[in-house]
Design a protein around this motif. Structure first.
Motif, PDB file in Angstrom:
ATOM      1  N   ILE A   1       0.945  -1.167   0.032  1.00 60.90           N
ATOM      2  CA  ILE A   1       0.103  -0.009  -0.002  1.00 60.90           C
ATOM      3  C   ILE A   1       0.962   1.205  -0.023  1.00 60.90           C
ATOM      4  O   ILE A   1       1.780   1.157   0.741  1.00 60.90           O
ATOM      5  CB  ILE A   1      -0.909  -0.087   1.248  1.00 60.90           C
TER       6      ILE A   1
ATOM      7  N   ILE B   1      -6.654   2.774   3.796  1.00 57.32           N
ATOM      8  CA  ILE B   1      -6.583   1.526   2.766  1.00 57.32           C
ATOM      9  C   ILE B   1      -6.023   0.444   3.692  1.00 57.32           C
ATOM     10  O   ILE B   1      -6.524  -0.903   3.455  1.00 57.32           O
ATOM     11  CB  ILE B   1      -5.689   1.806   1.611  1.00 57.32           C
TER      12      ILE B   1
ATOM     13  N   ALA C   1      -7.868  -3.020   4.166  1.00 55.60           N
ATOM     14  CA  ALA C   1      -7.318  -4.331   3.984  1.00 55.60           C
ATOM     15  C   ALA C   1      -7.086  -5.342   4.841  1.00 55.60           C
ATOM     16  O   ALA C   1      -7.055  -6.472   4.966  1.00 55.60           O
ATOM     17  CB  ALA C   1      -6.089  -3.966   3.225  1.00 55.60           C
TER      18      ALA C   1
ATOM     19  N   SER D   1       0.200  -7.272   4.639  1.00 55.39           N
ATOM     20  CA  SER D   1       0.105  -5.707   4.199  1.00 55.39           C
ATOM     21  C   SER D   1       1.315  -4.884   4.671  1.00 55.39           C
ATOM     22  O   SER D   1       1.625  -5.236   5.800  1.00 55.39           O
ATOM     23  CB  SER D   1      -1.188  -5.208   4.271  1.00 55.39           C
TER      24      SER D   1
ATOM     25  N   GLY E   1      -9.288  -0.234  -0.339  1.00 54.54           N
ATOM     26  CA  GLY E   1      -8.676  -1.068   0.614  1.00 54.54           C
ATOM     27  C   GLY E   1      -9.409  -2.654   0.592  1.00 54.54           C
ATOM     28  O   GLY E   1      -8.758  -3.580   0.563  1.00 54.54           O
TER      29      GLY E   1
END
Length: 307
Positions: A6, A33, A37, A44, A242
């Motif tokens: 991201i 985001i 997510a 991530s 996201g």
């Protein structure tokens, strides 16, 4: 486990709506985001920059959501990006009161080594040159690159924006931005023109009126869930992005059919974001709540009809 990279702002926001106002609170595209997510089974990481005025508790929050923050640079003596906005009564229009780039002005993104092979890259709203720089650092071609942008970059960095658009698979923009980028009023024609610029998939966000997904000549529409209370639309589009990119990364299925599901997951998570100021609702949201509302989305759009 699949990896989602991201890129975007981690910031301070000060927001005023008809329902109240805040002092400086946690904001930024990458923050929304990342929080969105985090509801999916994946690894991530956020690539961003903050000043040393950024509270440790905010970094701890991201870490508590299993988000890798090794790509967030902390500039000693620097001030974190700050945005302040005033929303009008309809919550669809707003005035930007203050924008202070601060450390973001000289931001040179550095992708963590263990994310240079990320399966999905989510390029949050930033200068197109920063977005391109991230793609240049990838050691393996991602399975999917998603780009979010806005009319500001169309006004002041269009050549650079067009270059990065050539390199992405999905672009997410709102209806006004789609019309500006394409020069077409019809969103169908706009999406066709934007696909010619490079992206295979075009997602056009229409706020409280849902979202459209275009691929070749196929179109899918996802409604927004009618809500009793909408306090603050800030970050809803990033939360949507996201959810969209997180679902795709988790599912490993990059098809038009699966992107329909990703649109629904993104819309579902965005519907929570607007219920409180800033990231407050996303910080406390549970997976059980997400599952219940997903069933509401299904009921909203499911019907039997004889043809």
């Amino acid at each position: 486990m699949n990896k989602l990279l991201i890129v975007g702002t981690v910031a301070f926001d000060a927001i005023e709506t008809p329902f109240g106002k805040t002092d400086k609170i946690l904001g930024g595209a990458a923050t929304y985001i990342g929080l969105s997510a985090s509801f999916f089974n994946l690894q991530s990481a956020i690539v961003s920059v903050v000043g040393d005025d950024f509270p440790q508790e905010h970094l701890d929050l991201l870490t508590s959501k299993n988000i890798d923050i090794s790509g967030i640079e902390i500039v000693k003596g620097g001030k974190t990006f700050f945005w302040s906005g005033l929303y009008h009564n309809d919550l669809n229009s707003r005035d930007t009161l203050v924008t202070e780039l601060n450390v973001l002005a000289d931001f040179q993104p550095k992708v963590p080594q263990n994310y240079k092979d990320a399966d999905v890259v989510m390029l949050g709203n930033l200068h197109p040159l920063v977005q391109s720089s991230v793609l240049d650092q990838m050691e393996k071609k991602p399975k999917l690159v998603v780009l979010d942008t806005m009319n500001f970059w169309m006004d002041c960095a269009l050549p650079e924006l067009l270059e990065v658009i050539k390199r992405v698979d999905v672009i997410t923009i709102n209806d006004e931005e789609a019309r500006q980028l394409s020069g077409e009023y019809s969103l169908v024609k706009a999406a066709n023109k934007i696909q010619e610029l490079g992206p295979k998939y075009v997602v056009i966000k229409k706020g409280e009126h849902g979202a459209l997904l275009f691929h070749n000549r196929e179109v899918f529409f996802a409604p927004a869930l009618p809500l009793e209370d909408v306090f603050d639309p800030t970050g809803a589009g990033d939360t949507f992005a996201g959810g969209f990119s997180g679902f795709i990364a988790q599912s490993e299925n990059i098809s038009f059919g699966n992107m329909k599901n990703a649109i629904i997951y993104g819309s579902n998570l965005a519907s929570f974001c607007v219920e409180k100021f800033g990231t407050e609702r996303m910080q406390t949201l549970s997976k059980a709540e997400v599952a219940i509302r997903l069933q509401q989305f299904k009921s909203l759009t499911q019907f039997d009809i004889e043809i």
